[in-house]
Enzyme design. Structure first.
Site, PDB file in Angstrom:
ATOM      1  N   HIS A 160      -6.786  -2.262  15.108  1.00 20.56           N
ATOM      2  CA  HIS A 160      -7.152  -1.470  13.658  1.00 20.56           C
ATOM      3  C   HIS A 160      -7.010  -2.321  12.429  1.00 20.56           C
ATOM      4  CE1 HIS A 160      -6.997   2.079  11.116  1.00 20.56           C
ATOM      5  NE2 HIS A 160      -6.064   1.414  10.607  1.00 20.56           N
ATOM      6  N   GLU A 161      -5.614  -2.916  12.472  1.00 20.39           N
ATOM      7  CA  GLU A 161      -5.401  -3.766  11.258  1.00 20.39           C
ATOM      8  C   GLU A 161      -6.211  -4.905  11.019  1.00 20.39           C
ATOM      9  OE1 GLU A 161      -3.830  -1.888   9.503  1.00 20.39           O
ATOM     10  OE2 GLU A 161      -2.543  -0.746  10.964  1.00 20.39           O
ATOM     11  N   MET A 205       0.308  -2.675   8.658  1.00 17.74           N
ATOM     12  CA  MET A 205      -0.234  -2.849   7.405  1.00 17.74           C
ATOM     13  C   MET A 205      -1.169  -4.067   7.305  1.00 17.74           C
ATOM     14  SD  MET A 205      -0.809  -1.791   4.379  1.00 17.74           S
ATOM     15  CE  MET A 205      -1.966  -2.850   3.307  1.00 17.74           C
ATOM     16  N   GLY A 261       2.957   2.323  10.784  1.00 18.43           N
ATOM     17  CA  GLY A 261       2.883   1.666  12.118  1.00 18.43           C
ATOM     18  C   GLY A 261       2.598   0.133  11.935  1.00 18.43           C
ATOM     19  N   GLU A 297       0.792  -1.139   0.145  1.00 21.40           N
ATOM     20  CA  GLU A 297       0.072  -0.005   0.139  1.00 21.40           C
ATOM     21  C   GLU A 297       0.895   1.261  -0.011  1.00 21.40           C
ATOM     22  OE1 GLU A 297      -2.658   0.471   3.146  1.00 21.40           O
ATOM     23  OE2 GLU A 297      -3.800   2.037   2.142  1.00 21.40           O
TER      24      GLU A 297
HETATM   25  N1  BES Z   1      -3.277   0.944   5.753  1.00 23.63           N
HETATM   26  C1  BES Z   1      -2.461   1.585   6.834  1.00 23.63           C
HETATM   27  C2  BES Z   1      -0.758   1.489   6.547  1.00 23.63           C
HETATM   28  C3  BES Z   1      -0.367   2.239   5.475  1.00 23.63           C
HETATM   29  C4  BES Z   1      -0.448   3.541   5.635  1.00 23.63           C
HETATM   30  C5  BES Z   1       0.191   1.722   4.409  1.00 23.63           C
HETATM   31  C6  BES Z   1       0.232   4.422   4.439  1.00 23.63           C
HETATM   32  C7  BES Z   1       0.681   2.520   3.225  1.00 23.63           C
HETATM   33  C8  BES Z   1       0.829   3.765   3.528  1.00 23.63           C
HETATM   34  C9  BES Z   1      -2.883   0.941   8.270  1.00 23.63           C
HETATM   35  O1  BES Z   1      -4.070   0.409   8.304  1.00 23.63           O
HETATM   36  C10 BES Z   1      -2.766   2.330   9.095  1.00 23.63           C
HETATM   37  O2  BES Z   1      -3.657   3.104   8.994  1.00 23.63           O
HETATM   38  N2  BES Z   1      -1.985   2.372   9.946  1.00 23.63           N
HETATM   39  C11 BES Z   1      -1.743   3.381  11.016  1.00 23.63           C
HETATM   40  C12 BES Z   1      -2.031   3.048  12.306  1.00 23.63           C
HETATM   41  C13 BES Z   1      -3.479   2.989  12.846  1.00 23.63           C
HETATM   42  C14 BES Z   1      -3.660   2.628  14.125  1.00 23.63           C
HETATM   43  C15 BES Z   1      -4.324   4.298  12.438  1.00 23.63           C
HETATM   44  C16 BES Z   1      -0.278   3.493  10.737  1.00 23.63           C
HETATM   45  O3  BES Z   1       0.305   2.939  10.397  1.00 23.63           O
HETATM   46  O4  BES Z   1       0.232   4.833  11.342  1.00 23.63           O
HETATM   47 ZN    ZN Z   2      -5.685   1.684   8.692  1.00 20.45          ZN
END
Ligand code: BES
Ligand code: ZN
Length: 853
Positions: A293-294, A259, A257, A125
């Site tokens: 979250h994930e 994925m 954080g 992603e």
């Molecule tokens: N889908 C995202 C991870 C992601 C973000 C991948 C940007 C590629 C680019 C994941 O679900 C996410 O949102 N992670 C957050 C933490 C969450 C608790 C809000 C993160 O990684 O900070």
């Molecule tokens: Zn997310």
């Protein structure tokens, strides 16, 4: 066959959406892993999509070396560019076969397939899959993936269920069609912490957390959090897990954080590994939330995904909302709400009122990685919360059921999401939809009258112009209101006023006395409330409000007003407010966590934000001095109260990272900070010497450093933890955050020369430079040293890791708010970054937008 022509930045628009011209029937991938030269063999069946507009056959592909390509078994010579390939294809269905070579060891951007500590892992992603093989790398192209991994690594994982394995290979099949961004592969020398979960319908699911040898003892908490999340999603949303196995892997080098790859979540090790000795209470809470979250993305993101990246809030806003609900349920709802609003104001408000302002659903972008923002996430979650408040809980869950029924397996849009609510509630949401398209933080002004037992509230909304947006329309703003009589009893319980016009009045009849309104209870909308209330009224709410959020908010307003008066008028601390706060602190029926939150005031950057909102030029030194003066005053004022609070905060039971104990330690930490101002570090030293958990150890260390007594303790801490990367991140960040501003900059600079500093690990880079950027008075040193250090390091990082570089440029987003000297210093640094040869398009977009302020 490698093409590296530099590319001019291209803007993508929501309005230009066109479906891909083919469907992908299935995908077979074989990986022959080697650090310098991994071969990826793809066999993909394409078939023309009947309804799609006619187009050339184009596959995304970046930084790939094409070895061979065939269509229906016949070699072809595609036309290659830096973005991908085009080739002419048959009119009907066909088989595409391609072999490419990639070099995971050279991948420092941490997108696509890369190596971290000898382990192979992927991050796809948003647009990373195109660095693995040629593919229609867009979320609306969904397919069933079968993966074969060949290599010596003992553990080889991919999405879905394992189907076969043997000497040097493993095969996986994921039956659920998915977009390429959810693809994942991990291979390495890993050990697992296993468990299992039986779903409500009786499905037995194997669970694993995979980590580097040595980290096995840091998995138990994450596993419990996973099982709790799985149960919660069944109970609250009726959603079960849908594969035989769920794997989580911890990797040290990770941009974000974590994925949500289907069946194979990949986590930054800082967001999954936990032990009492090495993790703080805050770390535990974050780990629990991010695992939830994930996991929750499995339904909101994976089973129903996004049509295009403009719809990102469809999965992220909703999933953040869901993980907040989870944390509220398993911890404390009032505390979680306050924490969320603190984050919203600290990160989303500045973004939405500056050059990076954009709607929750943006309409254009150059680099999608730059749009994983506080607006998409945090404001996106607030929008869901407002929707739930407006339709009511029952209607919300009914609409969600319809959403899952109707769109399972789809790549959906915000229109689809809102349609579900319109169909299930009969409500017209066309005005509500403005929350997705209008940027900026609406302001609501309040007037009141009281006559003949009738109390009238008049609300006026106004949305200031933002970057690229003017002339905004009135939005639907749910304002939760309760009324209190002057003796402190509640005469009107919480009701939700729906403000839909520019100006609207709401009346309450049958009152005997003029009530005190408690407005925007629970922070029912992400707005700025403009109300000139007397300090007396706020003090009254601080003492009597039945809404725990607004009681906290009253205190925060008083703290803010006190500090603003100190900064702007040179006033002294507000004794009336402090007397009322003292009563709250003495009230031992109040949760210690809540009292700890009452002790926290607005941060220095919050104060800068409020000063800006009110037309002042924030002076970082004056803000810092006022905050220090107030803290010292409070320490002296509460000299007798502090020992009593410290006693209440003491935990005698064995360490547990639960809400109750963390609340006590939070209170203890706030008290220690004040005590240290009186005893020069005696209590902190004692706590440091005896601490048996990281929360207490780190809390004490911070106070020692703040008191100028920290060097010995920093050395002890270093010796104790030098082999633990996650604890060392804390060591790097803490000293920068705790030293006085000028010293913080020189310490940050010295730490970037430390043997344990590395630009290759985003956690270490963020721990160090992020600590500087987040320390208002240090970053804004009038000599520009903070700005210069950050931009020096960002310029260096850009060659290695554009995504992390670009994100950290947002430290400069408020540059136009400051005095001429600071403005021109920041502008010069931004221009210096912008002028860097071969600047990545990620950073280029961010810096250009910020400079456009
Ligand atoms: N889908 C995202 C991870 C992601 C973000 C991948 C940007 C590629 C680019 C994941 O679900 C996410 O949102 N992670 C957050 C933490 C969450 C608790 C809000 C993160 O990684 O900070
Ligand atoms: Zn997310």
């Amino acid at each position: 066959m490698k093409d590296q022509a530099p590319t001019a930045p291209q803007t993508v628009y929501l309005k230009d959406y066109t479906p891909f011209g083919w469907t992908v029937e299935d995908v077979h991938l074989t990986f022959r892993l080697a650090p310098e030269s991994t071969r990826v063999l793809a066999r993909i069946h394409f078939a023309p999509a009947p309804d799609a507009p006619k187009q050339d056959f184009f596959l995304h592909g970046e930084e790939l070396t094409l070895i061979s390509a065939k269509i229906d078994g016949v070699a072809v010579q595609p036309a290659l560019t830096a973005q991908g390939l085009t080739v002419s294809v048959p009119d009907g269905p066909f088989l595409w076969e391609a072999e490419v070579e990639i070099a995971p060891i050279k991948n420092t951007a941490l997108e696509g397939l890369y190596m971290s500590n000898g382990m192979y892992c992927t991050q796809c992603e948003a647009e990373g899959f195109r660095k693995i093989t040629y593919y229609p790398d867009r979320p609306d192209v969904m397919s069933v993936f079968t993966v074969r991994i060949e290599g010596d690594a003992p553990v080889k994982l991919s999405n879905g269920n394992p189907t076969d394995s043997g000497e040097g290979f493993a095969e996986w099949h994921d039956p659920w069609p998915k977009p390429a961004y959810l693809f994942a592969l991990v291979a390495g020398d890993l050990v697992n912490h296993p468990d299992r979960f039986i779903t409500t319908s009786g499905k037995d699911v194997e669970l694993n957390i995979w980590v580097r040898p040595g980290d096995e003892n840091k998995c138990a908490f994450g596993m419990e959090a996973l099982k709790k999340s799985m149960r919660w999603d069944e109970e609250v949303y009726g959603r079960e897990y849908d594969l035989d196995i769920f794997n989580i892997v911890a990797v040290d080098d990770f941009n974000m954080g974590a994925m949500e790859n289907k069946g194979l979540n990949i986590f930054n090790s800082s967001c999954v590994l936990a032990s009492p000795e090495t993790s703080t209470d805050a770390n535990f809470e974050r780990i629990e939330a991010i695992i939830a979250h994930e996991y929750f993305h499995n339904w909101t993101g994976n089973r129903i995904t996004c049509r295009d990246w403009f719809q990102l809030c469809l999965k992220e806003g909703l999933t953040v909302y869901r993980d907040s609900q989870f944390t509220s349920d398993v911890r404390s709802a009032p505390v979680k709400r306050i924490e969320d609003v603190i984050v919203l104001r600290a990160r989303q408000f500045p973004e939405d009122q500056g050059p990076l302002s954009h709607p929750v659903r943006p309409e254009s972008f150059q680099e999608i990685n730059n749009f994983y923002t506080a607006t998409v996430y945090e404001k996106g979650a607030e929008v869901i919360g407002m929707l739930k408040l407006l339709v009511g809980d029952e209607a919300y869950y009914k609409a969600l059921d319809l959403y899952f029924d109707r769109h399972d397996g789809d790549a959906a849009t915000i229109e689809d999401w809102l349609q579900v609510f319109e169909d299930s509630t009969g409500r017209d949401l066309s005005q509500f939809k403005l929350w997705y398209s209008q940027s900026g933080t609406p302001r609501v002004a309040v007037d009141e009258t009281f006559e003949d037992g009738r109390y009238t509230l008049t609300l006026r909304q106004h949305s200031p112009d933002t970057a690229n947006q003017t002339d905004k329309k009135p939005q639907v703003i749910p304002v939760a209101v309760g009324l209190l009589s002057p003796d402190g009893t509640e005469v009107a319980p919480t009701t939700v006023l729906e403000l839909t016009e520019n100006e609207q009045s709401f009346t309450f009849d049958g009152l005997t006395e003029k009530p005190v309104p408690s407005l925007l209870r629970g922070f029912s909308a992400p707005i700025v409330l403009e109300r000139t209330t007397t300090a007396q009224e706020k003090t009254f709410l601080l003492a009597h409000d039945t809404d725990s959020f607004n009681r906290w908010e009253a205190n925060r307003d008083l703290a803010r007003d006190c500090l603003l008066a100190m900064i702007v008028e040179g006033a002294g601390p507000d004794q009336d407010w402090l007397d009322s706060l003292t009563k709250v602190l003495r009230d031992d029926t109040l949760d210690p966590a809540y009292r700890a939150l009452m002790l926290g005031g607005p941060s220095n950057s919050d104060l800068a934000q409020v000063l800006f909102e009110r037309g002042h030029t924030p002076d970082p030194d004056a803000i810092y001095d006022a905050s220090e003066t107030l803290a010292q005053y409070r320490a002296e004022l509460w000299v007798d109260l502090l020992p009593r609070l410290a006693a209440e905060a003491r935990v005698t039971a064995p360490y547990a990272p639960d809400a109750e104990q963390s609340g006590k330690r939070a209170l203890g930490g706030a008290v220690l900070a004040l005590q240290t101002r009186l005893d020069g570090g005696k209590a902190a030293q004692a706590q440091f010497d005896t601490a048996d958990n990281m929360t207490l150890q780190l809390g004490a260390l911070a106070q020692l450093v703040r008191a100028g007594q920290g060097e010995a303790a920093l050395a002890t801490f270093y010796d104790q933890w030098k082999d633990d990367r996650l604890v060392m991140d804390k060591w790097f960040g803490l000293q920068i955050g705790a030293l006085p501003p000028a010293e913080a900059v020189s310490r940050a600079s010295a730490l970037t020369e430390h043997a344990d500093f590395t630009m290759r690990n985003p956690n270490r880079f963020r721990a160090t430079l992020g600590a500087l950027a987040g320390y208002h008075a240090a970053f804004h040193q009038a000599d520009g040293s903070g700005y210069r250090l950050l931009s020096d390091k960002l310029i260096a990082l850009d060659d290695l890791n554009p995504q992390t570089t670009a994100r950290m440029c947002s430290a400069f987003q408020t540059w136009t708010r400051y005095d001429d000297n600071r403005r021109s210093l920041m502008k010069a640094e931004l221009e210096r970054i912008k002028a860097k040869p071969k600047l990545s398009r990620d950073t280029d977009e961010m810096v250009s937008r910020i400079l456009n302020a």
